[in-house]
Design a protein around this motif. Structure first.
Motif, PDB file in Angstrom:
ATOM      1  N   ARG A  84     -25.906   9.815  16.555  1.00 21.09           N
ATOM      2  CA  ARG A  84     -26.892   8.641  16.499  1.00 21.09           C
ATOM      3  C   ARG A  84     -27.496   8.329  14.916  1.00 21.09           C
ATOM      4  O   ARG A  84     -27.927   9.442  14.289  1.00 21.09           O
ATOM      5  N   GLY A  85     -27.425   7.159  14.696  1.00 18.98           N
ATOM      6  CA  GLY A  85     -28.308   6.974  13.446  1.00 18.98           C
ATOM      7  C   GLY A  85     -27.614   7.143  12.231  1.00 18.98           C
ATOM      8  O   GLY A  85     -28.260   7.154  11.032  1.00 18.98           O
ATOM      9  N   SER A  86     -26.493   7.563  12.316  1.00 19.09           N
ATOM     10  CA  SER A  86     -25.568   7.869  10.978  1.00 19.09           C
ATOM     11  C   SER A  86     -25.316   6.534  10.421  1.00 19.09           C
ATOM     12  O   SER A  86     -24.699   5.586  10.954  1.00 19.09           O
ATOM     13  N   PHE A  87     -25.032   6.635   9.067  1.00 16.50           N
ATOM     14  CA  PHE A  87     -24.201   5.753   8.387  1.00 16.50           C
ATOM     15  C   PHE A  87     -22.929   6.258   7.567  1.00 16.50           C
ATOM     16  O   PHE A  87     -23.088   7.037   6.770  1.00 16.50           O
ATOM     17  N   ILE A  88     -21.953   5.559   8.012  1.00 22.07           N
ATOM     18  CA  ILE A  88     -20.485   6.255   7.508  1.00 22.07           C
ATOM     19  C   ILE A  88     -20.030   4.875   6.519  1.00 22.07           C
ATOM     20  O   ILE A  88     -19.526   3.745   7.343  1.00 22.07           O
ATOM     21  N   GLY A  89     -19.860   4.905   5.311  1.00 21.74           N
ATOM     22  CA  GLY A  89     -19.318   3.952   4.682  1.00 21.74           C
ATOM     23  C   GLY A  89     -18.063   4.199   3.639  1.00 21.74           C
ATOM     24  O   GLY A  89     -18.337   5.358   3.062  1.00 21.74           O
ATOM     25  N   SER A  90     -17.096   3.549   3.625  1.00 20.70           N
ATOM     26  CA  SER A  90     -16.005   3.757   3.006  1.00 20.70           C
ATOM     27  C   SER A  90     -15.436   5.157   2.857  1.00 20.70           C
ATOM     28  O   SER A  90     -15.204   5.907   2.083  1.00 20.70           O
ATOM     29  N   SER A  91     -15.307   5.780   4.204  1.00 22.26           N
ATOM     30  CA  SER A  91     -15.177   7.224   4.325  1.00 22.26           C
ATOM     31  C   SER A  91     -13.813   7.282   5.509  1.00 22.26           C
ATOM     32  O   SER A  91     -13.590   6.401   6.121  1.00 22.26           O
ATOM     33  N   ILE A  92     -13.267   8.566   5.306  1.00 22.11           N
ATOM     34  CA  ILE A  92     -12.200   8.700   6.376  1.00 22.11           C
ATOM     35  C   ILE A  92     -12.751  10.143   7.061  1.00 22.11           C
ATOM     36  O   ILE A  92     -12.907  11.324   6.254  1.00 22.11           O
ATOM     37  N   VAL A  98       0.979  -1.387  -0.097  1.00 18.68           N
ATOM     38  CA  VAL A  98      -0.146   0.051  -0.112  1.00 18.68           C
ATOM     39  C   VAL A  98       0.872   1.293  -0.119  1.00 18.68           C
ATOM     40  O   VAL A  98       1.772   1.609   1.026  1.00 18.68           O
ATOM     41  N   ASP A  99       0.723   2.037  -1.233  1.00 24.06           N
ATOM     42  CA  ASP A  99       1.436   3.252  -1.336  1.00 24.06           C
ATOM     43  C   ASP A  99       0.305   4.406  -0.666  1.00 24.06           C
ATOM     44  O   ASP A  99      -0.500   4.682  -1.290  1.00 24.06           O
ATOM     45  N   VAL A 100       0.687   4.913   0.445  1.00 29.37           N
ATOM     46  CA  VAL A 100      -0.499   5.831   1.064  1.00 29.37           C
ATOM     47  C   VAL A 100      -0.101   7.243   0.500  1.00 29.37           C
ATOM     48  O   VAL A 100       0.610   8.023   1.079  1.00 29.37           O
ATOM     49  N   SER A 101      -0.981   7.476  -0.865  1.00 31.59           N
ATOM     50  CA  SER A 101      -0.578   8.572  -1.572  1.00 31.59           C
ATOM     51  C   SER A 101      -1.839   9.592  -1.342  1.00 31.59           C
ATOM     52  O   SER A 101      -1.782  11.016  -1.413  1.00 31.59           O
ATOM     53  N   TYR A 102      -3.047   8.999  -1.106  1.00 32.54           N
ATOM     54  CA  TYR A 102      -4.053   9.750  -0.965  1.00 32.54           C
ATOM     55  C   TYR A 102      -5.039   9.079   0.095  1.00 32.54           C
ATOM     56  O   TYR A 102      -4.941   8.082   0.654  1.00 32.54           O
ATOM     57  N   PRO A 103      -5.885   9.890   0.651  1.00 34.59           N
ATOM     58  CA  PRO A 103      -6.807   9.694   2.120  1.00 34.59           C
ATOM     59  C   PRO A 103      -7.361   8.060   1.716  1.00 34.59           C
ATOM     60  O   PRO A 103      -7.236   7.487   2.914  1.00 34.59           O
ATOM     61  N   TRP A 104      -7.931   7.526   0.712  1.00 27.59           N
ATOM     62  CA  TRP A 104      -8.558   6.418   0.785  1.00 27.59           C
ATOM     63  C   TRP A 104      -7.526   5.313   0.815  1.00 27.59           C
ATOM     64  O   TRP A 104      -7.832   4.294   0.980  1.00 27.59           O
ATOM     65  N   ASP A 105      -6.170   5.490   0.406  1.00 29.92           N
ATOM     66  CA  ASP A 105      -5.269   4.717   0.674  1.00 29.92           C
ATOM     67  C   ASP A 105      -5.256   4.105   2.139  1.00 29.92           C
ATOM     68  O   ASP A 105      -4.732   2.955   2.450  1.00 29.92           O
ATOM     69  N   LEU A 106      -5.633   5.189   2.832  1.00 30.70           N
ATOM     70  CA  LEU A 106      -5.399   4.457   4.263  1.00 30.70           C
ATOM     71  C   LEU A 106      -6.659   3.449   4.708  1.00 30.70           C
ATOM     72  O   LEU A 106      -6.389   2.506   5.435  1.00 30.70           O
ATOM     73  N   LEU A 107      -7.601   3.341   3.944  1.00 33.44           N
ATOM     74  CA  LEU A 107      -8.898   2.228   4.033  1.00 33.44           C
ATOM     75  C   LEU A 107      -8.096   0.917   3.649  1.00 33.44           C
ATOM     76  O   LEU A 107      -8.444  -0.046   4.140  1.00 33.44           O
ATOM     77  N   SER A 108      -7.206   0.976   2.622  1.00 34.82           N
ATOM     78  CA  SER A 108      -6.616  -0.210   2.164  1.00 34.82           C
ATOM     79  C   SER A 108      -5.469  -0.665   3.056  1.00 34.82           C
ATOM     80  O   SER A 108      -5.423  -1.764   3.222  1.00 34.82           O
TER      81      SER A 108
END
Length: 399
Positions: A316-324, A213-223
């Motif tokens: 409360r009651g939020s949905f957070i998916g594939s997010s940073i 994993v080359d962490v160049s972008y925020p979503w690389d953190l999810l990988s």
């Protein structure tokens, strides 16, 4: 591996001096090497791999050596961590400096924002020693090199950034060099390709086929979360955590000290729950999610495939998916992040997943530190919310 160190001096250098502009909006207050992931700063991971090899002297080149040094020093005993301020902003500036600070013997150079398993470092060092060459480059095959450094192995080995879609071999950010190579790097002002041309025929290229994993972008953190937790096979719950007897924990889950998990919460691993984090009644946390230290998840919220930053709150009651969600930001109750990108939208370093036989690209929101998203808002896929920004309640955010 320690047998290698018995007859030669091996030093480590971690390069962490880049500005990290592609990591915005996560980095207005925090240097990229100090972004926390599974409870530890990003720079911890390459440094720990060098320590695992048995190295006792490691140099870290960064833009803020005092702050980075203080953070890294918390994790390693009996190791000399030398913190050096980088001169200049680009990779050539850092490479030019290495001969000055560590040109005494074999040097393992690692990018501070690349995460690999320990086995990759072991393979590279063994390959280098066995080759007898002046330099070893560790590369890995990728089906799409856009945004990565490509290793071109022809008559002359070269490393260049790729801007188009193509397959090939990416540089993993690991390079092992002898003193004569480092001296030439300094002579050529850090130009790695000019130095490689001089050492034509004296270059070893090693192949790594595992995860990278080359962490160049925020979503690389999810990988990175996904791969770092891939070897976890069981739950690890601190004796100092407060887990309700009516909570459900399934699969590989790490619960750090001081964390509290309330009644009815479901934690379905792989999941990390950080120190003093709180998970409210009937919340669902699942699928490669990391809740960092002192984060708060409200009742009935659902978090999946996401990174929730230090002291961040999800209502409360939020949905957070594939997010940073950045440090100290607030997601008010009832917020929904949509996370399936429209067909044809391309995002660098983002690989599609297979869902019911179809390829789908998933990316929710990237929320900067100290931002606030108002109650019952809907955030469209790929939206970026800058630091300190306020999104009013009932908003529909399309970015």
């Amino acid at each position: 591996m320690n047998s290698v160190l018995n007859y030669r001096e091996v030093l480590g250098v971690v390069l962490s001096g880049g500005r990290g502009t592609n990591m915005e909006p996560l980095t207005p207050y925090l240097d990229k090497p100090l972004i926390r992931l599974l409870g530890k700063p990003l720079i911890y991971y390459p440094t720990s791999n060098l320590v695992h090899l048995g190295l006792r002297t490691i140099y870290i080149i960064s833009r803020n050596p005092t702050k980075v040094g203080n953070e890294v020093g918390r994790y390693f005993n009996n190791v000399s961590i030398e913190n050096v301020g980088q001169r200049g902003d680009d990779i050539d500036s850092a490479l030019k400096m290495i001969n000055e600070i560590s040109g005494k013997g074999t040097t393992i150079i690692s990018f501070g924002d690349v995460i690999l398993p320990r086995e990759a470092y072991e393979l590279a060092l063994n390959s280098h020693v066995n080759s007898g060459k002046s330099v070893t480059i560790l590369m890995t095959p990728l089906s799409d090199l856009q945004g990565y450094f490509e290793v071109q192995v022809n008559d002359v080995v070269a490393i260049n950034k790729v801007n188009e879609h193509k397959s090939g071999y990416a540089w993993t950010g690991i390079l092992i060099a002898e003193r004569e190579f480092l001296a030439s790097l300094q002579e050529f002002n850090g130009s790695i390709n000019n130095t490689l041309r001089r050492f034509r025929g004296n270059i070893n290229v090693a192949l790594w086929s595992g995860w990278f994993v080359d962490v160049s972008y925020p979503w690389d953190l999810l990988s990175a979360i996904k791969y770092l937790m891939s070897d976890l096979r069981e739950a690890r719950i601190s004796k100092d955590a407060d887990v309700s007897s009516r909570a459900v924990i399934e699969g590989p889950v790490i619960v750090d000290e001081g964390a509290r998990i309330d009644h009815g919460a479901i934690i379905r691993g792989p999941v990390y729950i950080g120190r003093n984090a709180y998970v409210g009644n009937n919340a669902l946390i699942r699928n490669n999610t990391s809740l960092e230290e002192e984060s708060v998840i409200g009742a009935d919220a659902e978090i999946t495939e996401s990174l929730i930053g230090y002291r961040a709150t999800v209502g409360r009651g939020s949905f957070i998916g594939s997010s940073i969600i950045g440090d100290e930001s607030t997601i008010e109750p009832g917020v929904v992040t949509l996370n399936v990108l429209p067909s044809g939208v391309e995002v660098s370093h983002l690989s599609p997943v297979i869902v019911k036989g179809k390829q789908i690209a998933k990316l929710g929101a990237v929320v900067g530190p100290k931002a606030r998203v108002g109650a019952n808002s809907v955030v469209y896929p790929g939206s970026i919310i800058s630091h300190n920004k306020y999104v009013p309640p009932l908003s529909v955010l399309r970015q």
